[in-house]
Structures are given as C-alpha cells and as structure tokens.
Design an enzyme around this catalytic site. Structure first.
Site, mmCIF file in Angstrom:
data_model
loop_
_atom_site.group_PDB
_atom_site.id
_atom_site.type_symbol
_atom_site.label_atom_id
_atom_site.label_comp_id
_atom_site.label_asym_id
_atom_site.label_seq_id
_atom_site.Cartn_x
_atom_site.Cartn_y
_atom_site.Cartn_z
ATOM 1 N N ASP A 1 -10.567 -8.639 27.801
ATOM 2 C CA ASP A 1 -10.756 -8.076 26.461
ATOM 3 C C ASP A 1 -11.927 -6.960 25.768
ATOM 4 O OD1 ASP A 1 -11.587 -10.270 25.901
ATOM 5 O OD2 ASP A 1 -11.274 -10.626 23.924
ATOM 6 N N ASP B 1 -11.729 -13.536 32.786
ATOM 7 C CA ASP B 1 -12.645 -13.603 31.079
ATOM 8 C C ASP B 1 -12.496 -14.587 30.753
ATOM 9 O OD1 ASP B 1 -14.992 -12.558 30.210
ATOM 10 O OD2 ASP B 1 -13.971 -11.760 28.334
ATOM 11 N N ASP C 1 -15.770 -5.949 29.304
ATOM 12 C CA ASP C 1 -14.951 -6.067 30.315
ATOM 13 C C ASP C 1 -14.577 -4.662 30.466
ATOM 14 O OD1 ASP C 1 -14.575 -8.790 29.794
ATOM 15 O OD2 ASP C 1 -13.587 -8.633 28.708
#
Length: 841
Positions: free
Chosen positions: A714, A515, A718
């Site tokens: 994080d 990400d 996610d």
C-alpha cells in the site's frame, strides 16, 4: 474438359485472393496539425485505411467517421495503449493518445471482428522529448502498454454509455423488423419446397413453386432484410479484411445469383440444373438475423456491470451558499463547495466531512457489506448511500476526478485490453476467413470434378454450406466477452483489474508476498493492553499515563491518548513535562510523578523495572511495543501498543493457502515483532528487517526460484516491488503511487479481496477456455462436414439452411457461456479457482 477448366479457375481464384488478402497494403499516413498527428478513418464495414503509419512519441489524433449503426463497430479498442472508446453512429469521434513505443499494434472493434493496424515508426527526438511518465520510479507507461491515461470524455464518466445503449435498442428494433419480414416471406416458400421436394406432396399450390413468385417473395429478404449483412460483408472484402458477414454475403449472393440466372435464362441450362435456392437464401438470412438478434440481447448483459457503476451517479447535489441549501445538477459542483447530504441520499461527489456524522453504505464501490461510520475529517466517496444521519462535506473530487469515475475508466481500460491467450486466437482468426473462402473454392472444384450428378448444383450447395457454417464471430468473441464480464464483476466487488493480462496471470501464481504494515495490519499503532500491578487501578494508570503522553508528538504517545479517549477517560493536564530522547518522558500529572517509557528510563531514575519485566517480555513476544510506567518512583504497570491486525487478514490468508499458494510476509520490523504478527495470521515464511529499497529484490529472489509471484502492498516504498511482481496488487486505501504501479487495486483496502481476485481470475480463464473449445471445436467439426467429407460414407450432404442454424447457435453458445460467469457469485468462483489451478499444475 469442363473439369480441367473449373480446376484451373479454382487455383487461379485461390492465388488471386491470397495475394488480395495477404499482399502488400498501402498505409495511410497521418498529417501533423497543431502539434498532433491527425488522420481520418472511415468506419463502414471495416476501417479505411486499416493500416495507419504514425511517428513514435508524437501526440496522435484519430478521427473515426462512422457511417453505419449496429453493435459491431460501436467501439474501437487499442489494447496496447489502454484505449477503449465508443463511436457514435453516423458521426465523427476523436480518439487521442501518444504512442510511446514503436512497432505494429493492432486495433479492433468492440466485438473483435473488424481489425486494423497502427504502425508506429521510431522517432528518437520525439520519443526522448515525450518520455514515459514515471511515478515513484515505476514506468507507468510500460504498465499500460506504452500509452498514457486518457482524459475523461466530455459529458462525464462513462461518456458514450447512453449512446451505446440507445444504439443497441435501435439495433434490436431494426433486427426485429428484419427478422419478422424475413420469417413472414420465407415461411411459405420454405413450406412449399419442403412439402413438395421432401415429402412429395401434390396439394402444394402451384404458384408457390413458380420461380418468378419465389423471386418476388425472397428478393425483399435478400435486398432489405439482409442489407446489413451484405453492406458490411462486401465493404470488409473491399477493405481486404473479410469477416463473418463476408462469408454470408458471398454464400447467399452465390445461391441467389444462380437461382436468378435459372429464373431468367432457364433454356441455357440442362433440365437437371434448373433447381433454384430461393428458400435457402431466405432461410439463411432469416436465421442469421435471428441469431444476431438473440446475440445482441444476450450481449447486453455482459456490459451490465459498467452500466450499473455509471448508474450509481447522483443526478443532483445540495450546495450550501450564503447559509442556504441550493439544489443543482451534480455537474455544477466544484472542488471546495460545501455540500449537504440528508439521510438516505446518495452522496453526490467525493469529499471530506466538515460537519455532522452518519454511517455510509459503501458496498456498491468497495464491496464491503457493513456501513462505515463517518464523522468530521473522514473522507466519503461519491455515489455511496448515506444512512440515517445528516452531514456536510467539502467537495474534493468532482466530475472525472471522483473515485467512481476512476473506477469506470479502469474497467473500460481493462475491458479494452488483450489477454495473451486472446492474441493466439486473434492470430488464427486473422487467417480464418480467407482460409474458409479457399476451402469453399476447393470444395466446389472437388465436387464439380468428382461429385454425383448434377455435379454443378451439388458443388454449389456444398461450397455455400462451407461459407455459411464457418463462424469466426465465435472465435473473436471467445476471450473479450469473458474479460468484459470478469472485470465488470470484479469492479462490482471492489476489485479493479487494470488489464486482461493481469487477469490471466493471476490464476497461475505460486506465491503471494504480503507487506505487513497497512496490508496485514491497520498501519496505525493502537493501544492493545493495560497491565497494572501492586494495587494500581488499570483505568487510573492509563488516565495518568495518557495525561503525560498528551504533550508528546510521538506516534506511540498518540496511540496511548487515543486508547484513553476511546475508553471515555478524562485526561488531566501534565506539568513539568520533560521528553527524554530515545527513552520516554518524565511528567507530573495530578500531583503524581510519572515515568513513561523504556526500562532504561526507569533504571536511570532509580526505579527497579524488574517487577514489570515478565509482563513486558510477554507483550513483546506477541509483537507489541511495551511502555513501562512508574508512579511516584514505584513500578506501576505496562502499556502495550501495536499495529493491530486487520479483522479479516487471518481469514484471507487462510483462503490463499487453500488455493495452494505460498504466503510470505515482508516487513521492515525486527524479526521478533514480524514473527509474532505472522504467527497471529498463520504465515510461516517471514522476510523481516527488509529495507524499503530491498523489497523489489526479495520479490526478484522468489521469482528466481521459478515462482510466479504477486506482491500486495500500500505504500510508496512498495511501488518498485509491485512493479517487479508478476501481478502487483495495491490496497486501495494506500498511496496513489502504489495504486498506479499495481495491476489490481482493492478499493476497500481489505485483504479478503486478494483471494477473491485470484478466484475471479481462475473462473474467468476457465470460462475463456470453454469458449475457445466451443469456437475451435465447432469450426473444426462443422466445416469438414459442410464440405462433404461424410458424403462418401453416409451419403450425407449438409444443407446450407442447417449450416446457418448451426452457425447462429455457435455464437450464442459463446455469449451464453460468458453470461454464465456473470450469474455466478464470487464465493462459488473460489472453488472454481482451486480446480483451475490444480488442472494447470
């Protein structure tokens, strides 16, 4: 005729023992008390009962009444429920959890030698009423094998560690006494028999060859020195769960019993059958105990990591009460207390700095070597070390709620879990000891029927050698010791591995999805560029723009103001401030008219943005947000704000690529910005403009291509993707939801932990394979030799004494190899991981 009777007796014995070991067993049922299912389990050479029937979804209370000492049963592990609990010797210990899933689940001692089964029967009503906990759409119970997080044991973090250490010291002292006694009493008898029988020495004192003297000397070795072996071995046989001690107990009892019969009734046997084996019994027991002593000492190192973590705790804290500092035990600190921390001291609890500033060494928790600056409003972690400054903090996490306590719990949970590769070894180990007993009986029968004269003693010696040389202990320890070392080593480097399954899977990955925001980048917009034109001074331009932006609450405005503050600029107040939605703002600052925002903002005000266009496009091509500034109706410059890349991201991604992994970046940003960030860090494949709810689908798409995928993230959005991935890795500075959904957590929040975690996985799995090769190879070669397969060709019969030495060496080889992993550094493990992946492919 004798051969027929012995053969028939052997077949009957094998059939009876097969039914005894593998036949139907009566399950112990739990009783419902105070809303809990409760059952007491005696721990003495095994678990009684070792088959427990309970209901699904109803809280379970298991009371383990441990009636012995020693390391073997010092812990009980329920790998499918994330339970790993220390059992105090000669005391009762209560273990509580809720079985969320139905089925058969094994449990075992910490050494994986003593086993039991938990039979969870379906209970629709209870299961429905006690549904698995959800976090952000992620079924955390499924992640943990259907159990639920265990409350901290009384006494704080790592409760039981001191008890275990004391028990280990006591066991070492006890084994030392028994080995010393065994060696002192066995040595003269062994010396006399070897000198007389092997070398034909005539000077050996006659009394040392006397059967009654040998009985008197060896009986204490058999009955006292070998008592832990016999007690555990015979009890495990009674519990129908034979283990290594059972084999030794049966083997030495057979040799000692035959020798005792010869001593008491020599006239009942022919002269060629009157040999005694007292020296064999004494030597076997002494060597086994010596091997166990060395093994206990060596295994103390495998749990060193978690003991070091527990040892990081501060013992006292200075609480500020009534304006005065008062030193109290750390257990007395409560949330909200103000705690003073002096230079060089350990920070006692987690908290938030409310006064003062300092730098803090967090390496013992996060693995980061550089001190971290802390000021008012920053969080600090308990057990880390303060630098040269002094500060006060408000306690937010105390006792079992500190980060250190959570780390210890996660490590204990991981060390109690079971890797898929271990399940195969356990399946074989479950049949191993009975199979060895069957082989020993068959060996006795074959050599009695077809062996050289005297056939009885030849058959007896060969059968005893088979029982002694077999080493299920090495097979049982091959995986859990490496898992213990690997997870502990990871914790010391700020890598928290939730389960052994994740540790095993991580080294087989094909792709890693990162990400962007908060993982590759800092996740906070920051001022990166100030471009001034037409004679405007850069600092003055920034000072005026930041003065205008200070009245705005937009994240980009906050980044501009923070950038000006970082440069030490004094910001003037803004007048006539007007925010233009979607475009920027108009304001008067220091008697200058300012426009700060988009091209459209300047165009609508009649200011030509053309002179700023080239710089704006250049900055936007770098993935930055361009903020145009006009002063007194003239184009003045461009400010650039971007979510900056973390310093170690590019190096970490390069390391992942060196490991042979495909690195993919996923982001909700527009393609231009995402591509710019990806170019900075060396990522070729970018998934841009992905909505939060679609991240899991993108991971699933990669998996559909036949790839094993890891997701690193994080945020709350996610969590579904972390759960979908084969291995989810959470950044420790992220949200609790993301961490809960992940298999691995990087405490430091730095991306460099990802290649380190994968490298650690590769090194650990290679270590496990080596252990399994030792264990399987040793038993595969040793047992046939002990059974006498070489005798027809080489005339070689293996002595039970040599068998005992070989058996002790096999366990030590597994323990020693596991400790070798502990001695290695993670940078070395990186090279190992590459080698493992290449081999796997």
């Amino acid at each position: 005729m004798a051969e027929v009777l012995v053969s028939g007796a052997g077949l009957v014995a094998i059939a009876v023992l097969a039914w005894f070991f593998f036949g139907p067993r009566k399950a112990g049922g739990a009783e419902l008390r105070d809303g809990h299912q409760e059952i007491e389990i005696m721990v003495k050479g095994g678990y009684s009962p070792n088959l427990i029937r309970v209901r699904q979804g109803v809280p379970l209370r298991l009371v383990f009444d441990r009636q012995e000492a020693g390391e073997c049963t010092a812990r009980v592990v329920f790998p499918d429920f994330g339970v790993n609990r220390a059992l105090a010797p000669f005391a009762s210990t209560t273990v509580e959890f809720t079985p969320r899933r139905s089925g058969e689940f094994g449990f075992a001692c910490g050494m994986n030698m003593v086993h039991g089964t938990l039979l969870v029967e379906p209970n629709g009503d209870a299961a429905a009423g006690n549904g698995a906990a959800k976090a952000g759409g992620v079924d955390t119970a499924d992640r943990n094998g259907g159990g639920e997080e265990q409350p901290a044991a009384a006494g704080g973090i790592g409760a039981g560690a001191d008890t275990e250490a004391a028990a280990r010291r006591e066991e070492i002292a006890d084994l030392t006494r028994r080995v010393a006694l065994g060696a002192v009493l066995t040595a003269p008898v062994l010396f006399a028999m070897m000198a007389s029988e092997v070398f034909g020495a005539s000077w050996v004192p006659g009394f040392l060859l006397d059967h009654w003297v040998q009985l008197a000397v060896i009986a204490p070795v058999m009955l006292y020195a070998g008592w832990p072996i016999h007690r555990s071995g015979w009890f495990s046989l009674v519990h129908r769960s034979p283990e290594m001690n059972s084999l030794i107990a049966v083997g030495t009892a057979a040799a000692f019993g035959y020798s005792l019969f010869v001593t008491l009734f020599p006239g009942l046997l022919p002269s060629d059958l009157r040999d005694v084996y007292y020296e064999t019994v004494g030597t076997i027991i002494t060597l086994i105990l010596l091997g166990r002593l060395l093994e206990v000492r060596a295994k103390a190192g495998t749990g060193e990591a978690i003991r070091k973590l527990i040892g990081l705790r501060a013992k006292t804290a200075r609480i500020v009460r009534g304006g005065r500092e008062q030193e109290v035990p750390v257990e007395q600190v409560k949330p909200g207390d103000i705690v003073a921390v002096r230079p060089g001291e350990k920070i006692p609890v987690d908290g938030e700095v409310v006064e003062g500033r300092s730098s803090v060494d967090e390496s013992m928790v996060t693995g980061e070597s550089l001190p971290v600056s802390k000021a008012s409003g920053d969080t600090v972690i308990g057990a880390t070390v303060n630098g040269t400054g002094a500060f006060r903090l408000r306690a937010t996490g105390v006792g079992s709620e500190t980060m250190l306590a959570q780390i210890v719990r996660l490590v204990e949970q991981a060390q109690g879990s079971k890797a898929p590769i271990q399940r195969v070894a356990d399946l074989i180990a479950g049949y191993f000891v009975p199979a060895v007993i069957f082989v020993a009986i068959a060996t006795f029968v074959v050599w009695f029927d077809f062996g050289p004269s005297p056939a009885l003693t030849f058959a007896l010696v060969s059968a005893v050698a088979v029982l002694i040389i077999a080493c299920p202990c090495a097979l049982g320890l091959a995986t859990p010791l490496s898992i213990m070392v690997g997870t502990g080593k990871g914790a010391q480097s700020g890598i928290l591995i939730r389960s052994a399954e994740a540790l095993e899977t991580a080294h087989r990955l094909d792709a890693v999805v990162l990400d962007k925001t908060g993982t590759i980048t800092r996740g906070e917009p920051a001022l990166t560029d100030v471009v001034a034109i037409d004679g405007f001074d850069r600092d003055e331009l920034l000072r005026l723009a930041a003065g205008a932006e200070r009245s705005s609450e937009h994240p980009l405005a906050e980044a501009v103001v923070a950038g000006a503050d970082a440069r030490g600029l004094s910001l003037p107040a803004a007048a006539e401030f007007d925010s233009v939605t979607g475009k920027g703002l108009r304001a008067t600052v220091a008697d200058r008219r300012l426009l700060v925002g988009t091209r459209r903002l300047l165009g609508d005000a009649g200011v030509d943005p053309g002179p700023l266009e080239a710089d704006a496009e250049r900055l936007e091509a770098e993935g930055k947000t361009a903020i145009l500034v006009a002063v007194d109706d003239r184009p003045a410059g461009v400010l650039a704000v971007a979510d900056t890349v973390k310093p170690g991201s590019a190096a970490a991604i390069a390391a992942l690529r060196r490991l042979g992994l495909e690195v993919v970046m996923i982001s909700g940003d527009n393609a231009r910005t995402a591509e710019a960030i990806a170019h900075q860090v060396g990522i070729e494949r970018v998934l841009a403009e992905v909505l939060p709810e679609d991240k899991a689908a993108e991971v699933r798409q990669l998996q559909s291509e036949g790839k094993r995928v890891s997701m690193v993230g994080d945020g709350i959005n996610d969590a579904p993707a972390l759960a979908q991935a084969d291995v989810g890795i959470a950044i420790g500075t992220g949200t609790d939801v993301a961490i809960e959904a992940a298999d691995i957590t990087l405490v430091s929040g730095e991306l460099r932990g990802v290649p380190l975690a994968l490298s650690l996985s590769g090194a650990t799995m290679r270590n496990i394979r080596q252990n399994l090769i030792f264990a399987f190879g040793y038993n595969t070669i040793g047992i046939p030799i002990a059974a006498g397969v070489l005798y027809p060709f080489l005339g070689l019969q293996l002595s039970p004494m040599i068998a005992a030495l070989a058996m002790a060496a096999s366990s030590l080889s597994v323990v020693g190899n596991s400790n070798r992993l502990r001695a290695r550094g993670l940078p070395e493990a990186t090279q190992d991981a590459v080698g493992v992946r290449t081999g796997d492919r």
